[in-house]
Write an enzyme that holds these catalytic residues in place. Sequence first.
Site, PDB file in Angstrom:
ATOM      1  N   SER A  28      14.048  22.797   2.886  1.00 14.39           N
ATOM      2  CA  SER A  28      15.055  21.856   3.075  1.00 14.39           C
ATOM      3  C   SER A  28      16.361  22.382   3.537  1.00 14.39           C
ATOM      4  O   SER A  28      16.376  23.813   3.461  1.00 14.39           O
ATOM      5  CB  SER A  28      15.333  21.028   1.769  1.00 14.39           C
ATOM      6  OG  SER A  28      16.420  20.216   1.905  1.00 14.39           O
TER       7      SER A  28
ATOM      8  N   ASP B  89      -2.450  14.691  -4.521  1.00 11.84           N
ATOM      9  CA  ASP B  89      -1.145  13.688  -4.833  1.00 11.84           C
ATOM     10  C   ASP B  89      -1.578  12.858  -6.036  1.00 11.84           C
ATOM     11  O   ASP B  89      -2.649  12.851  -6.759  1.00 11.84           O
ATOM     12  CB  ASP B  89      -1.063  12.700  -3.870  1.00 11.84           C
ATOM     13  CG  ASP B  89       0.571  12.424  -3.758  1.00 11.84           C
ATOM     14  OD1 ASP B  89       1.060  11.937  -4.527  1.00 11.84           O
ATOM     15  OD2 ASP B  89       1.097  12.612  -2.539  1.00 11.84           O
TER      16      ASP B  89
ATOM     17  N   TYR C 143      17.711  20.467  -6.826  1.00 17.11           N
ATOM     18  CA  TYR C 143      16.776  20.392  -5.828  1.00 17.11           C
ATOM     19  C   TYR C 143      17.146  21.381  -4.603  1.00 17.11           C
ATOM     20  O   TYR C 143      16.008  21.965  -4.275  1.00 17.11           O
ATOM     21  CB  TYR C 143      17.123  18.726  -5.004  1.00 17.11           C
ATOM     22  CG  TYR C 143      16.470  18.688  -3.723  1.00 17.11           C
ATOM     23  CD1 TYR C 143      15.050  17.897  -3.828  1.00 17.11           C
ATOM     24  CD2 TYR C 143      17.072  18.851  -2.478  1.00 17.11           C
ATOM     25  CE1 TYR C 143      14.311  17.784  -2.892  1.00 17.11           C
ATOM     26  CE2 TYR C 143      16.301  18.702  -1.299  1.00 17.11           C
ATOM     27  CZ  TYR C 143      14.819  17.897  -1.638  1.00 17.11           C
ATOM     28  OH  TYR C 143      14.097  17.872  -0.580  1.00 17.11           O
TER      29      TYR C 143
ATOM     30  N   GLY D 287       5.578   9.283   2.975  1.00 14.24           N
ATOM     31  CA  GLY D 287       6.514   9.975   3.511  1.00 14.24           C
ATOM     32  C   GLY D 287       5.986  11.139   4.710  1.00 14.24           C
ATOM     33  O   GLY D 287       5.108  10.911   5.574  1.00 14.24           O
TER      34      GLY D 287
END
Length: 254
Positions: free
Chosen positions: A113, A32, A150, A12
């Site tokens: 975000s 990761d 989120y 991503g």
Amino acid sequence: MAVYAMTGGATGIGAAVKTRLREEGHEVIVVDIHDADVIADLSTPEGRALAVAGIRERAPGGLDGFVPCAGLGPYVEPLSRICQVNYFAAVATTEGVKDLLAQRRGCVVMISSNSASMPGYDPQFIELLLAGDEAAACALIDTLDGQTAYGGSKLGLTRWMRRNSTAWAQAGVRLNAVAPGITRTALTDGVYQDPRFGQIMKEFGDSVPTGSIARPEQIASAVCYLLRPEADFFCGAVLFVDGGHDAMLRPDQF
Ligand code: NAD
């Protein structure tokens, strides 16, 4: 050549950041849970410690930048895993490499975000995140819903960045954030496929003012810009890279 470290570089947005930085000739240390220089599960304190130790071992001369990019979408369960990775891992790994960044007057680009500025967050959850109370934050969020987990994790992270940006700048490390809008990645594929979020996400994607959702490279270009020396007066900034969604949804909140 600069030396950068990042989490979530396997796929991503993180993979696009890694690729671009390496193409520019920089060294990039990737953490990761798979396909990385340092394999670590950032949902646990042990995994975060492993990640920090792995970066420290590979960057004894310090870091020019750090991007804690690993994240999980609102459909992941238990919901506490979302706040463990999106908030607690981002803060713990950033704190764990602070001295390496100060050594080279480096900077951090948090991945927020545009969900962070949307209504519906739980104030108590945000308070627990910012107090660093992982057990209580996890217990509370497991009783709430995925969007609250989120969006709240990203709001908490952005506030953490803003609250710390002055002291960290005085210690030689600038903190900034990129707030991506909806971007085509494995995370959004999971949201599209979830019966609870799929339709809402599709409608949200169709309403992006510029006409389409982002490619990871479009977010990576903003992250890489903030990492460059020419961006060295950015400090405490939240850069929305969202095709105009934030401006559309809250035009006067500035
Ligand atoms: P992605 O799923 O492609 O990438 C997430 C990465 O985080 C993966 O490489 C994954 O392996 C890693 N990761 C997840 N859990 C981990 C764990 N426990 N330990 C170690 N690594 C772990 O998704 P993406 O969309 O590229 O997400 C990257 C960041 O961008 C996230 O922080 C996400 O919240 C944020 N973001 C994404 C969007 C979007 O629309 N895609 C929008 C705003 C913000």
